[in-house]
Design an enzyme around this catalytic site. Structure first.
Site, PDB file in Angstrom:
ATOM      1  N   ILE A 139      -1.478   0.526  -0.030  1.00 46.17           N
ATOM      2  CA  ILE A 139      -1.244   0.222   1.374  1.00 46.17           C
ATOM      3  C   ILE A 139      -1.425   1.524   2.147  1.00 46.17           C
ATOM      4  CG2 ILE A 139       0.244  -1.764   0.926  1.00 46.17           C
ATOM      5  CD1 ILE A 139       2.667  -0.043   1.411  1.00 46.17           C
ATOM      6  N   ASP A 140      -1.734   1.402   3.435  1.00 45.71           N
ATOM      7  CA  ASP A 140      -2.071   2.574   4.237  1.00 45.71           C
ATOM      8  C   ASP A 140      -0.909   3.560   4.317  1.00 45.71           C
ATOM      9  OD1 ASP A 140      -4.511   1.381   4.725  1.00 45.71           O
ATOM     10  OD2 ASP A 140      -3.855   0.503   6.633  1.00 45.71           O
ATOM     11  N   ARG A 141      -1.251   4.791   4.618  1.00 47.37           N
ATOM     12  CA  ARG A 141      -0.250   5.864   4.699  1.00 47.37           C
ATOM     13  C   ARG A 141       0.912   5.497   5.620  1.00 47.37           C
ATOM     14  NH1 ARG A 141       0.122  11.467   4.182  1.00 47.37           N
ATOM     15  NH2 ARG A 141       1.438  12.475   5.737  1.00 47.37           N
ATOM     16  N   THR A 143       1.775   2.508   6.636  1.00 48.23           N
ATOM     17  CA  THR A 143       2.337   1.190   6.356  1.00 48.23           C
ATOM     18  C   THR A 143       3.434   1.365   5.319  1.00 48.23           C
ATOM     19  OG1 THR A 143       0.229   0.075   6.789  1.00 48.23           O
ATOM     20  CG2 THR A 143       1.852  -1.128   5.485  1.00 48.23           C
ATOM     21  N   ARG A 248      -4.982  -4.767  10.106  1.00 48.65           N
ATOM     22  CA  ARG A 248      -5.118  -3.966  11.325  1.00 48.65           C
ATOM     23  C   ARG A 248      -6.451  -4.246  12.017  1.00 48.65           C
ATOM     24  NH1 ARG A 248      -4.389   1.905   9.082  1.00 48.65           N
ATOM     25  NH2 ARG A 248      -4.698   2.429  11.292  1.00 48.65           N
TER      26      ARG A 248
END
Length: 308
Positions: A139-141, A143, A248
């Site tokens: 998962i994104d930094r 998130t 996103r």
């Protein structure tokens, strides 16, 4: 100077070139070997080996250059690690916002993988590369939320097959700009923006987009609210595919960027330094028993306080 490779054995006949090469270079991730082949560095009888080549005994294979030394992962015991689930097969980690899942540059040590390796040394080598450390999805930094980690290679392979088959159901909580009053589905072909690295685009609108990936996102409204006079909707978002920045990018393309998502046009607030997206749960089949399992991550304090 080319490097001659050992001859293909009868038992190896018909193997894909990347799988055959992996037997010669077992310490290297498959992605590195595939890139080596794609660059034309693997020669068959003096000519570049086609992608998808099936090796045959009696054919001479050489490398124009050997693969670069694989990166190494260093443990970092100073990073906190919050576990939601732990057994001999599987870990579930509650990743905070601001932490990358894996290193992006050589020698980087402030990532979830570094923290995992410090606490669970047996994760070294599990996965499809030296930096994977058993992590099944990223998962994104910025998130927060649930990240699944396999503790054995067999569990990693079995669970990655579920991800590839799109049978892992992942739920997120997202705060999207605008009013969404009914459940809906978003379907896009997403691709990396060739002119703006680190951003995903709708591949159908860009003629030079490479490797488009199908992304499907379902959403269900939970709550409507207003911030500085702007309407927002708290969404329960479900994804089965796992394209980079999927939620996103798709919500932004639909005209509903996430609060705080600067990259995709979300509203910026001085007291809210990240985008509002949380990996809340994942449902899948447990790899050793075949039983269904759902693991969840509670809404972190910063998002809960913001909603209050």
């Amino acid at each position: 100077m080319p490097f001659p490779l050992p001859p293909v054995t009868e038992a190896e006949s018909g193997l894909r070139a990347d799988a055959w090469l992996a037997r010669r270079y077992p310490a290297f991730p498959m992605a590195t070997l595939r890139q080596l082949i794609a660059s034309g560095a693997l020669l068959r009888s003096g000519h570049p080996c086609p992608k998808g080549e099936r090796v045959r005994p009696g054919t001479a294979y050489t490398l124009l250059r050997e693969p670069a030394a694989p990166p190494t992962l260093a443990p970092n015991p100073d990073l906190p690690l919050s576990l939601l689930h732990e057994d001999d097969t599987l870990l579930a980690v509650d990743k905070p916002a601001g932490l990358d899942c894996q290193p992006n540059t050589p020698g980087e040590t402030d990532t979830l993988a570094n923290a995992l390796l410090a606490r669970f040394p047996d994760l070294a080598g599990i996965g499809d590369g030296p930096l994977t450390c058993g992590i099944l999805h990223r998962i994104d930094r910025d998130t927060s939320g649930l990240v699944l980690v396999a503790r054995t290679q067999a569990a990693y392979t079995a669970l990655r097959a579920q991800f590839a088959a799109h049978t892992v159901e992942k739920h997120y909580l997202a705060l999207a700009q605008g009013t969404l009053s009914a459940p809906g589905r978003l379907e896009n072909l997403l691709a990396h923006n060739p002119r703006c690295p680190g951003r995903m685009i709708d591949a159908t609108r860009w003629h030079d987009a490479k490797r488009p990936m199908r992304a499907i996102t379902d959403y269900r409204p939970l709550r409507a609210l207003k911030l500085h006079g702007t309407p927002f909707t708290l969404l329960d978002v479900t994804i089965y595919t796992g394209v980079t920045h999927q939620i996103r990018a798709q919500l932004s393309l639909a005209g509903h960027p996430l609060l705080g998502d600067q990259r995709y046009g979300g509203l910026q607030l001085p007291n809210f330094p990240r985008h509002f997206l949380h990996a809340a749960s994942a449902s899948f089949t447990y790899p050793t028993t075949g039983a269904p399992l759902t693991l969840s991550s509670p809404l972190p304090a910063d998002l809960a306080a913001f909603l209050r």
